[in-house]
Enzyme design. Structure first.
Site, PDB file in Angstrom:
ATOM      1  N   HIS A 291      46.735  34.935  42.232  1.00 45.44           N
ATOM      2  CA  HIS A 291      46.954  36.210  41.546  1.00 45.44           C
ATOM      3  C   HIS A 291      46.034  37.257  42.151  1.00 45.44           C
ATOM      4  CE1 HIS A 291      47.724  39.158  38.485  1.00 45.44           C
ATOM      5  NE2 HIS A 291      48.382  38.322  37.697  1.00 45.44           N
TER       6      HIS A 291
ATOM      7  N   TYR B 246      43.366  42.509  39.217  1.00 44.75           N
ATOM      8  CA  TYR B 246      44.013  43.472  38.330  1.00 44.75           C
ATOM      9  C   TYR B 246      43.772  44.921  38.764  1.00 44.75           C
ATOM     10  CZ  TYR B 246      44.529  39.633  34.955  1.00 44.75           C
ATOM     11  OH  TYR B 246      44.863  38.464  34.329  1.00 44.75           O
TER      12      TYR B 246
ATOM     13  N   HIS C  95      50.602  42.624  40.193  1.00 47.25           N
ATOM     14  CA  HIS C  95      51.176  43.647  39.325  1.00 47.25           C
ATOM     15  C   HIS C  95      51.590  44.820  40.212  1.00 47.25           C
ATOM     16  CE1 HIS C  95      48.757  42.236  35.528  1.00 47.25           C
ATOM     17  NE2 HIS C  95      49.494  41.280  36.061  1.00 47.25           N
TER      18      HIS C  95
ATOM     19  N   GLU D 253      55.432  40.871  39.584  1.00 41.00           N
ATOM     20  CA  GLU D 253      55.394  40.426  38.192  1.00 41.00           C
ATOM     21  C   GLU D 253      56.139  41.406  37.288  1.00 41.00           C
ATOM     22  OE1 GLU D 253      52.158  39.234  34.722  1.00 41.00           O
ATOM     23  OE2 GLU D 253      51.605  39.113  36.838  1.00 41.00           O
TER      24      GLU D 253
ATOM     25  N   ASP E 124      56.954  37.128  33.246  1.00 48.74           N
ATOM     26  CA  ASP E 124      55.948  36.942  32.198  1.00 48.74           C
ATOM     27  C   ASP E 124      56.639  37.107  30.844  1.00 48.74           C
ATOM     28  OD1 ASP E 124      53.903  37.818  30.172  1.00 48.74           O
ATOM     29  OD2 ASP E 124      52.552  37.534  31.866  1.00 48.74           O
TER      30      ASP E 124
ATOM     31  N   HIS F  50      55.046  33.093  33.843  1.00 47.91           N
ATOM     32  CA  HIS F  50      53.832  33.187  33.041  1.00 47.91           C
ATOM     33  C   HIS F  50      54.265  32.998  31.593  1.00 47.91           C
ATOM     34  CE1 HIS F  50      51.303  35.822  36.018  1.00 47.91           C
ATOM     35  NE2 HIS F  50      51.274  34.530  36.318  1.00 47.91           N
TER      36      HIS F  50
ATOM     37  N   ASP G 270      51.569  44.723  25.901  1.00 48.25           N
ATOM     38  CA  ASP G 270      50.978  43.722  26.801  1.00 48.25           C
ATOM     39  C   ASP G 270      49.661  43.146  26.278  1.00 48.25           C
ATOM     40  OD1 ASP G 270      50.216  42.081  28.872  1.00 48.25           O
ATOM     41  OD2 ASP G 270      49.748  43.693  30.275  1.00 48.25           O
TER      42      ASP G 270
ATOM     43  N   HIS H 203      48.497  39.319  25.201  1.00 52.45           N
ATOM     44  CA  HIS H 203      48.922  37.934  25.138  1.00 52.45           C
ATOM     45  C   HIS H 203      48.365  37.226  23.903  1.00 52.45           C
ATOM     46  CE1 HIS H 203      49.435  37.808  29.833  1.00 52.45           C
ATOM     47  NE2 HIS H 203      50.037  38.841  29.267  1.00 52.45           N
TER      48      HIS H 203
ATOM     49  N   GLU I 147      48.685  31.988  30.512  1.00 52.48           N
ATOM     50  CA  GLU I 147      47.677  33.053  30.547  1.00 52.48           C
ATOM     51  C   GLU I 147      47.291  33.433  29.114  1.00 52.48           C
ATOM     52  OE1 GLU I 147      48.507  35.650  34.527  1.00 52.48           O
ATOM     53  OE2 GLU I 147      49.669  36.164  32.756  1.00 52.48           O
TER      54      GLU I 147
END
Length: 261
Positions: free
Chosen positions: A51, A54, A91, A126, A160, A195, A208, A210, A240
């Site tokens: 990944h 971010y 992303h 993603e 995701d 994800h 967003d 989780h 995640e």
């Protein structure tokens, strides 16, 4: 990481290529690479997923920020060649007022610079929840990026569950319909990773956040349907959720039990 994954009942894992909120990365140790590849083979560790940090934004309004994203991703892909045949997820970014069309153009331009013929890593876009000026809030936006990439055989998508639900794709009440739409717009053959995350927020909230599996607005029943859906078999799944290792172990066991019903 491989040993940690095996210790909690996993046969794959996701990892950050460098600090998820920074830019530094350790030098590659080829002895460590060889040891991992041997361990992965001995323990049936399947496709792993890298990944990107971010902080990267390939469609920033600031040129230097875009250059930083390009340089970092290019370096990451060179590193991924030490473990060929795996995937690298990122992303797409936020267009910060430039408009989605310009953001899409900039993301594709970055990909066209970093993807190389003969590369052994598949790069994944993603699906995003659509907060702020995020690009990738719809299957159509992801498709527009893919259409502008020259080496399309090196591209795929990571779905995701929290993001698509928050974006307005009703996987709770119409999973089949969402998958049909994904297939029509992007193609299920491009779905290379999932994800799996519950959501702290209601449907189409574009937030967003989780949640642990079965404890959010998506719910355990949906994850059981995803795990057993015939069109999703063989696609690696990565958690995640907001957990420590013992929590991930419980979720893995819970999801495996869903497969056995």
């Amino acid at each position: 990481m491989g040993k940690t994954a095996v210790s909690i009942g996993a046969n794959t894992f996701q990892f950050f290529t460098r600090n998820p909120r920074g830019s530094r990365a350790k030098a590659i140790d080829e002895k460590d690479v060889a040891a991992f590849l041997e361990y992965a083979d001995q323990n049936d560790i399947s496709q792993i997923l890298a990944h990107a940090p971010y902080t990267l934004n390939a469609c920033s309004k600031d040129e230097r920020t875009r250059e930083f994203a390009l340089e970092t991703m290019e370096d990451d892909l060179k590193r991924m060649e030490y473990v060929p045949g795996n995937c690298y997820n990122f992303h797409p970014g936020s267009h910060v007022g430039q408009g989605a069309k310009e953001g899409i153009r900039q993301i594709a331009a970055t990909l066209n610079q970093i993807l190389k013929p003969g590369q052994h890593t598949t790069v994944l876009l993603e699906t995003m929840a659509g907060k702020g000026t995020e690009v990738g809030r719809s299957f159509e936006e992801l498709r527009e990026i893919l259409d502008l990439v020259e080496l399309q055989q090196l591209m795929g998508v990571c779905l995701d569950t929290c993001h698509v639900y928050d974006a307005g794709y009703d996987i709770v009440n119409d999973l089949d319909g969402v998958l049909e739409q994904f297939d029509r717009v992007i193609g299920l053959d491009r779905l290379k990773a999932i994800h799996m995350n519950d959501s702290k927020n209601p449907f189409a909230s574009h937030k967003d956040r989780h949640e642990k599996i079965g404890e959010g607005s998506i719910g355990m029943g949906t994850f059981e349907r995803i795990i057993n859906h015939p069109q999703l078999q063989g696609i690696p799944i990565y958690l995640e959720t907001p957990n420590e290792l013992d929590g991930y172990a419980r979720e893995i066991q819970m999801l495996r039990e869903c497969m056995e019903k």
